[in-house]
Design a protein around this motif. Structure first.
Motif, PDB file in Angstrom:
ATOM      1  N   ALA A 242       0.821  -1.211   0.000  1.00 30.52           N
ATOM      2  CA  ALA A 242       0.000   0.000   0.000  1.00 30.52           C
ATOM      3  C   ALA A 242       0.858   1.266   0.000  1.00 30.52           C
ATOM      4  CB  ALA A 242      -0.927  -0.006   1.208  1.00 30.52           C
ATOM      5  N   LEU A 243       1.957   1.314   0.785  1.00 25.58           N
ATOM      6  CA  LEU A 243       2.785   2.517   0.896  1.00 25.58           C
ATOM      7  C   LEU A 243       4.019   2.487   0.000  1.00 25.58           C
ATOM      8  CD1 LEU A 243       2.651   3.187   4.756  1.00 25.58           C
ATOM      9  CD2 LEU A 243       1.170   4.059   2.960  1.00 25.58           C
ATOM     10  N   GLU A 244       4.200   1.363  -0.718  1.00 28.38           N
ATOM     11  CA  GLU A 244       5.310   1.250  -1.671  1.00 28.38           C
ATOM     12  C   GLU A 244       6.648   1.555  -0.997  1.00 28.38           C
ATOM     13  OE1 GLU A 244       4.386   3.794  -4.930  1.00 28.38           O
ATOM     14  OE2 GLU A 244       2.714   2.561  -5.630  1.00 28.38           O
ATOM     15  N   VAL A 245       6.911   0.881   0.117  1.00 27.76           N
ATOM     16  CA  VAL A 245       8.156   1.064   0.848  1.00 27.76           C
ATOM     17  C   VAL A 245       9.139  -0.022   0.444  1.00 27.76           C
ATOM     18  CG1 VAL A 245       7.041   2.196   2.796  1.00 27.76           C
ATOM     19  CG2 VAL A 245       7.226  -0.291   2.772  1.00 27.76           C
TER      20      VAL A 245
ATOM     21  N   LEU B  86       6.145  -2.056  14.532  1.00 25.45           N
ATOM     22  CA  LEU B  86       6.115  -2.001  13.062  1.00 25.45           C
ATOM     23  C   LEU B  86       7.242  -1.081  12.613  1.00 25.45           C
ATOM     24  CD1 LEU B  86       2.326  -1.743  12.074  1.00 25.45           C
ATOM     25  CD2 LEU B  86       3.841  -3.707  11.786  1.00 25.45           C
ATOM     26  N   TRP B  87       8.041  -1.532  11.617  1.00 20.24           N
ATOM     27  CA  TRP B  87       9.157  -0.740  11.089  1.00 20.24           C
ATOM     28  C   TRP B  87       8.989  -0.616   9.579  1.00 20.24           C
ATOM     29  CZ3 TRP B  87      13.182   0.954  14.360  1.00 20.24           C
ATOM     30  CH2 TRP B  87      13.133   0.448  15.660  1.00 20.24           C
ATOM     31  N   LEU B  88       9.036   0.617   9.067  1.00 20.27           N
ATOM     32  CA  LEU B  88       8.950   0.879   7.622  1.00 20.27           C
ATOM     33  C   LEU B  88      10.233   1.564   7.153  1.00 20.27           C
ATOM     34  CD1 LEU B  88       5.883   0.643   8.606  1.00 20.27           C
ATOM     35  CD2 LEU B  88       5.339   1.928   6.536  1.00 20.27           C
ATOM     36  N   PHE B  89      10.716   1.192   5.955  1.00 20.19           N
ATOM     37  CA  PHE B  89      11.987   1.706   5.439  1.00 20.19           C
ATOM     38  C   PHE B  89      11.795   2.282   4.041  1.00 20.19           C
ATOM     39  CE2 PHE B  89      12.615  -1.927   8.199  1.00 20.19           C
ATOM     40  CZ  PHE B  89      13.451  -1.405   9.173  1.00 20.19           C
ATOM     41  N   ARG B  90      12.421   3.434   3.843  1.00 25.55           N
ATOM     42  CA  ARG B  90      12.439   4.077   2.532  1.00 25.55           C
ATOM     43  C   ARG B  90      13.862   4.552   2.225  1.00 25.55           C
ATOM     44  NH1 ARG B  90       6.748   7.500   2.249  1.00 25.55           N
ATOM     45  NH2 ARG B  90       5.567   5.846   1.213  1.00 25.55           N
ATOM     46  N   PRO B  91      14.149   4.801   0.949  1.00 22.24           N
ATOM     47  CA  PRO B  91      15.510   5.230   0.589  1.00 22.24           C
ATOM     48  C   PRO B  91      15.789   6.655   1.038  1.00 22.24           C
ATOM     49  CG  PRO B  91      14.110   5.197  -1.343  1.00 22.24           C
ATOM     50  CD  PRO B  91      13.301   4.591  -0.227  1.00 22.24           C
ATOM     51  N   ALA B  92      17.055   7.073   0.815  1.00 22.82           N
ATOM     52  CA  ALA B  92      17.481   8.420   1.209  1.00 22.82           C
ATOM     53  C   ALA B  92      16.649   9.480   0.507  1.00 22.82           C
ATOM     54  CB  ALA B  92      18.960   8.601   0.885  1.00 22.82           C
ATOM     55  N   TYR B  93      16.552  10.640   1.177  1.00 25.35           N
ATOM     56  CA  TYR B  93      15.829  11.809   0.668  1.00 25.35           C
ATOM     57  C   TYR B  93      14.324  11.536   0.534  1.00 25.35           C
ATOM     58  CZ  TYR B  93      20.637  12.811  -0.587  1.00 25.35           C
ATOM     59  OH  TYR B  93      21.995  12.981  -0.538  1.00 25.35           O
TER      60      TYR B  93
ATOM     61  N   LEU C 108      22.170   7.590  11.641  1.00 26.62           N
ATOM     62  CA  LEU C 108      23.423   8.266  11.297  1.00 26.62           C
ATOM     63  C   LEU C 108      24.371   7.321  10.572  1.00 26.62           C
ATOM     64  CD1 LEU C 108      24.040  10.318  14.564  1.00 26.62           C
ATOM     65  CD2 LEU C 108      23.109  11.116  12.374  1.00 26.62           C
ATOM     66  N   ARG C 109      24.367   6.051  10.972  1.00 31.30           N
ATOM     67  CA  ARG C 109      25.242   5.072  10.335  1.00 31.30           C
ATOM     68  C   ARG C 109      24.406   3.863   9.947  1.00 31.30           C
ATOM     69  NH1 ARG C 109      28.528   6.820  14.619  1.00 31.30           N
ATOM     70  NH2 ARG C 109      27.867   5.068  15.896  1.00 31.30           N
ATOM     71  N   PRO C 110      23.911   3.835   8.720  1.00 31.35           N
ATOM     72  CA  PRO C 110      23.143   2.667   8.271  1.00 31.35           C
ATOM     73  C   PRO C 110      23.981   1.405   8.328  1.00 31.35           C
ATOM     74  CG  PRO C 110      22.890   4.504   6.766  1.00 31.35           C
ATOM     75  CD  PRO C 110      24.001   4.868   7.691  1.00 31.35           C
ATOM     76  N   THR C 111      23.324   0.277   8.424  1.00 27.72           N
ATOM     77  CA  THR C 111      24.046  -0.994   8.458  1.00 27.72           C
ATOM     78  C   THR C 111      24.696  -1.266   7.121  1.00 27.72           C
ATOM     79  OG1 THR C 111      22.066  -2.192   7.802  1.00 27.72           O
ATOM     80  CG2 THR C 111      22.431  -1.907  10.168  1.00 27.72           C
ATOM     81  N   ALA C 112      25.668  -2.183   7.147  1.00 27.92           N
ATOM     82  CA  ALA C 112      26.438  -2.461   5.927  1.00 27.92           C
ATOM     83  C   ALA C 112      25.575  -3.040   4.828  1.00 27.92           C
ATOM     84  CB  ALA C 112      27.586  -3.424   6.260  1.00 27.92           C
ATOM     85  N   ASN C 113      24.564  -3.810   5.183  1.00 24.37           N
ATOM     86  CA  ASN C 113      23.736  -4.465   4.165  1.00 24.37           C
ATOM     87  C   ASN C 113      22.473  -3.671   3.859  1.00 24.37           C
ATOM     88  OD1 ASN C 113      25.554  -6.617   4.122  1.00 24.37           O
ATOM     89  ND2 ASN C 113      24.495  -7.640   5.847  1.00 24.37           N
ATOM     90  N   ASP C 114      22.359  -2.473   4.371  1.00 28.40           N
ATOM     91  CA  ASP C 114      21.117  -1.707   4.198  1.00 28.40           C
ATOM     92  C   ASP C 114      21.459  -0.240   4.039  1.00 28.40           C
ATOM     93  OD1 ASP C 114      18.585  -0.808   4.071  1.00 28.40           O
ATOM     94  OD2 ASP C 114      17.931  -1.574   6.026  1.00 28.40           O
ATOM     95  N   ASP C 115      21.125   0.320   2.877  1.00 21.47           N
ATOM     96  CA  ASP C 115      21.369   1.742   2.648  1.00 21.47           C
ATOM     97  C   ASP C 115      20.160   2.599   2.956  1.00 21.47           C
ATOM     98  OD1 ASP C 115      19.767   0.862   0.655  1.00 21.47           O
ATOM     99  OD2 ASP C 115      20.925   1.741  -1.002  1.00 21.47           O
ATOM    100  N   THR C 116      19.197   2.047   3.710  1.00 16.86           N
ATOM    101  CA  THR C 116      17.997   2.795   4.056  1.00 16.86           C
ATOM    102  C   THR C 116      18.353   4.027   4.866  1.00 16.86           C
ATOM    103  OG1 THR C 116      16.691   0.777   4.061  1.00 16.86           O
ATOM    104  CG2 THR C 116      15.805   2.667   5.258  1.00 16.86           C
ATOM    105  N   ALA C 117      17.771   5.130   4.516  1.00 15.35           N
ATOM    106  CA  ALA C 117      18.069   6.378   5.222  1.00 15.35           C
ATOM    107  C   ALA C 117      16.856   6.948   5.939  1.00 15.35           C
ATOM    108  CB  ALA C 117      18.629   7.412   4.247  1.00 15.35           C
ATOM    109  N   SER C 118      15.622   6.449   5.657  1.00 12.66           N
ATOM    110  CA  SER C 118      14.401   6.966   6.280  1.00 12.66           C
ATOM    111  C   SER C 118      13.636   5.811   6.913  1.00 12.66           C
ATOM    112  CB  SER C 118      13.536   7.683   5.234  1.00 12.66           C
ATOM    113  OG  SER C 118      12.394   8.243   5.827  1.00 12.66           O
ATOM    114  N   VAL C 119      13.368   5.943   8.226  1.00 13.81           N
ATOM    115  CA  VAL C 119      12.736   4.850   8.978  1.00 13.81           C
ATOM    116  C   VAL C 119      11.527   5.398   9.745  1.00 13.81           C
ATOM    117  CG1 VAL C 119      13.077   3.044  10.711  1.00 13.81           C
ATOM    118  CG2 VAL C 119      14.993   3.768   9.263  1.00 13.81           C
ATOM    119  N   LEU C 120      10.475   4.611   9.751  1.00 14.12           N
ATOM    120  CA  LEU C 120       9.282   4.923  10.563  1.00 14.12           C
ATOM    121  C   LEU C 120       9.077   3.772  11.540  1.00 14.12           C
ATOM    122  CD1 LEU C 120       6.748   6.624  11.220  1.00 14.12           C
ATOM    123  CD2 LEU C 120       5.522   5.290   9.485  1.00 14.12           C
TER     124      LEU C 120
END
Length: 599
Positions: A211-214, A302-309, A272-284
């Motif tokens: 639904a949120l295309e995350v 519940l954790w949602l992830f989106r890319p930077a910016y 501030l420091r994403p994990t090595a296997n995850d470049d996610t920059a925005s978290v809910l």
């Protein structure tokens, strides 16, 4: 005529002649007025200022302060000037009447007065006063409505200015809200279809990710509310998987843990420091908790992830919170379902134990009493049939009489104990929902007539008067005949016990109509059976307790009257078991029990 009133009107009579006070008070109280009396003007002034009446009947010639002065003082006070005053005096001169009206009176009645005239003038003044009060209220209400309207018009003008500006923005928000509402409904329906915790969270993360295309959506379910031990469910718009881990979420740091688990906050952030296997920059991050189970606390996250910016909008955050709430409800339902299944098994076991207990008690209590009763009957039979048995027991006639007396007492006590056991078991069967009825057609006239006839000898022996009124048009009913007989017999037995010699016992059976309801506009009539007696009255303080088990009205000797103390309680339960009602009234030296059964 006076309009109908809810509370009695308060009238103060001021006269130094006690006979006049009594006559006027009796006259007004007969019409439902609340009457107060004063013997002089000073007492009247104190009474009026303390509790203003609705009307004052005032005599003129009184010691200390005359009626004119009392009237002037009342009219000079803001608190009492609106109270209508009617002078009642033997003074019939014109100047007396003029002085009365000048002092502020509304009417004048000359002694000797006539009852109809007094009542008519009192009603007239009360009606005028009521209309004046109503007019004053209407004027005040009208003024308030005018002010409210002016204020509303000003507010509407300001709102219209702002409305056009907000319509366009609101329309866009509504379109987005409708989209999210449909999404939430779909997710809620999908989540609540399951009663298994793993399936609930799996479906939730799959639906939210699509639904949120995350980039990803995680759901963490904690074991017994402990974040250190849990199961993590992950889904993306493409695939979903289930992984189990012994620690919390990979981003669940001390700062995030405090906000999620103690403050129960939903918030978005960028690591501030994403994990090595995850470049996610925005978290809910959103907590899953159940307000109705406060002791459990947090259920999961519940954790949602989106890319930077990227970011999460307000409506998206609201959607995630609603999904978390639905997950909490579904998880609670799953837990309740598991608990309910366990309770069903336990209730079935307890139900079987209850059945076994009642059967055991029924047998173990009845059998010894029945055996004792049989032996007593055999001894009594032997005593009546031959003298040999008595001769072996005693030598004198008076001693034989005592033996018979003792046997009789023993038999009566056994009967009483057996009756108590039967009543207790019947009451417990009804309360346990195990009382089985066997309905059959009942001829009410035949049943009631034969039952009443069995009590006629007892009533005649006790010096009581029996009156029976059974209507000819009683229909045939479909109830359990022994149950109906027992109800009427218990009430008649109770009435015979407490009716003094020379008083009347009245039994009435008739059909009475019932009031229409929203469900049934023309409901069928009901059979009303009333059993009333004179010469005894139940105190009002005891009326609510007479149907309690083992309760007896104070000052009535239980050993003198006998009985089990369960009769009325059992009758009420039986009537309710038949779907009827049992009511009791007691007043004017008469007590009446009324049973109503549907026809």
């Amino acid at each position: 005529m006076m309009p109908p009133i809810s509370d009695p009107l308060n009238i103060l009579i001021v006269d130094d002649t006690p006979d006049n006070l009594r006559l006027l008070a009796k006259m007004l109280e007969a019409k439902g007025y609340l009457v107060r009396k004063s013997l002089n003007g000073r007492m009247a002034l104190q009474s009026v200022h303390h509790d203003p009446p609705d009307l004052i009947l005032l005599d003129i010639n009184m010691p200390d302060i005359n009626g004119y002065e009392v009237c002037r003082q009342l009219k000079a006070s803001e608190r009492t000037r609106q109270i209508p005053i009617i002078f009642i005096s033997a003074l019939d001169q014109v100047n007396n009447k003029l002085q009365a009206f000048e002092s502020g009176a509304q009417d004048y009645i000359t002694k000797p007065f006539h009852e109809l005239e007094v009542l008519a003038r009192v009603q007239n003044q009360l009606l005028i006063q009521q209309q004046q009060r109503q007019l004053l209220r209407q004027n005040q209400q009208l003024e308030q409505e005018i002010q409210d309207r002016q204020k509303a018009e000003a507010e509407i003008w300001h709102l219209n200015v702002d409305l056009e500006r907000r319509v366009k923005a609101r329309t866009l928000e509504l379109q987005q809200a409708l989209t999210f509402e449909a999404t939430l409904k779909r997710i809620s329906d999908r989540v609540r279809d399951f009663l298994d915790s793993s399936q609930i969270l799996q479906r939730a993360v799959e639906e939210v990710a699509i639904a949120l295309e995350v980039d990803g959506c995680d759901a963490v379910l904690y074991n017994l509310g402990q974040p250190s031990m849990g199961i993590c469910y992950r889904a993306t718009a493409i695939r979903s998987e289930v992984t189990q881990q012994q620690t919390g979420h990979r981003l669940d740091t001390a700062e995030i843990y405090t906000q999620l688990h103690y403050q129960r906050l939903t918030f978005a952030f960028c690591p501030l420091r994403p994990t090595a296997n995850d470049d996610t920059a925005s978290v809910l991050a959103c907590p899953i908790f159940d307000d109705q189970v406060e002791s459990v606390g947090i259920l999961g996250d519940l954790w949602l992830f989106r890319p930077a910016y990227s970011s999460f909008g307000e409506m998206e955050i609201n959607l995630v919170q609603q999904v978390a709430n639905q997950c909490a409800i579904a998880l609670r339902q799953a837990k309740l379902y598991e608990a309910a299944q366990a309770q069903v098994t336990e209730l079935q076991r307890l139900h079987q134990l209850k059945d076994d207990f009642l059967s055991t008690v029924s047998h173990e209590l009845r059998t010894p009493i029945a055996s004792m009763k049989m032996v007593i009957q055999l001894l009594t039979t032997l005593t009546h049939q031959g003298e040999t048995f008595l001769t072996q027991l005693v030598d004198h006639a008076n001693q034989r009489d005592k033996v018979m007396q003792y046997l009789t007492i023993l038999r009566e006590q056994c009967d009483r104990e057996l009756s108590l056991i039967e009543d207790l078991l019947s009451l417990k069967y009804i309360e346990a929902g195990m009382f089985a009825q066997q309905p059959a057609p009942i001829n009410c006239q035949v049943l009631l007539t034969s039952l009443i006839a069995s009590f006629e000898a007892r009533i005649h022996r006790q010096g009581q008067v029996l009156q029976v009124h059974i209507a000819d048009n009683l229909p045939s009913l479909y109830y359990d005949p022994p149950l109906l007989k027992r109800i009427v017999a218990e009430l008649l037995t109770n009435t015979c016990k407490y009716t003094p010699r020379g008083e009347t016992i009245a039994v009435t059976a008739r059909l009475v109509p019932r009031m229409p309801t929203a469900v049934a506009r023309n409901p069928p009539p009901c059979l009303q059976i009333t059993i009333a007696n004179t010469g005894v009255e139940i105190p009002a303080t005891e009326m609510e307790r007479i149907f309690d088990k083992f309760y007896r009205i104070p000052h009535h000797d239980p050993w003198k009257q006998g009985g089990t103390g369960l009769g009325l309680a059992l009758v009420k339960k039986m009537v309710e078991q038949m779907g009827g009602t049992l009511q009791v009234t007691s007043a004017d030296n008469q007590t009446c029990f009324t049973v109503c059964l549907s026809v």
